[in-house]
Enzyme design. Structure first.
Site, PDB file in Angstrom:
ATOM      1  N   PRO A  59      43.270  36.870 -10.390  1.00  0.00           N
ATOM      2  CA  PRO A  59      44.372  37.663  -9.851  1.00  0.00           C
ATOM      3  C   PRO A  59      44.037  38.180  -8.446  1.00  0.00           C
ATOM      4  O   PRO A  59      42.919  38.622  -8.191  1.00  0.00           O
ATOM      5  CB  PRO A  59      44.499  38.831 -10.830  1.00  0.00           C
ATOM      6  CG  PRO A  59      43.828  38.373 -12.081  1.00  0.00           C
ATOM      7  CD  PRO A  59      42.750  37.448 -11.632  1.00  0.00           C
ATOM      8  N   ILE A  60      45.021  38.090  -7.572  1.00  0.00           N
ATOM      9  CA  ILE A  60      44.892  38.645  -6.225  1.00  0.00           C
ATOM     10  C   ILE A  60      46.046  39.620  -6.040  1.00  0.00           C
ATOM     11  O   ILE A  60      47.209  39.258  -6.201  1.00  0.00           O
ATOM     12  CB  ILE A  60      44.958  37.549  -5.150  1.00  0.00           C
ATOM     13  CG1 ILE A  60      43.836  36.540  -5.361  1.00  0.00           C
ATOM     14  CG2 ILE A  60      44.884  38.168  -3.757  1.00  0.00           C
ATOM     15  CD1 ILE A  60      43.955  35.303  -4.497  1.00  0.00           C
TER      16      ILE A  60
END
Length: 61
Positions: free
Chosen positions: A2-3
């Site tokens: 996840p970013i």
């Protein structure tokens, strides 16, 4: 991995940004079951001249 990108107006202290990264990482890790070491948090700071609400720049308030 996840970013997460967080956009903020300039002016937060390093301590505030550090706490934000820690808490966002924890929340994303908990809700997505991604390991915390795989969560990336990007903070983008903006000048109040570059942000407007209700038709007016924040810097004009």
């Amino acid at each position: 991995m996840p970013i997460v990108t967080v956009k903020l107006l300039e002016g937060r202290s390093d301590d505030q940004k550090r706490a934000l990264v820690e808490k966002v990482t924890a929340a994303v890790s908990e809700t997505t079951n991604a390991p915390a070491e795989k969560v990336a948090v990007i903070i983008e700071e903006m000048s109040p001249n570059h942000y407007g609400v209700a038709g007016k720049r924040v810097s004009d308030s």
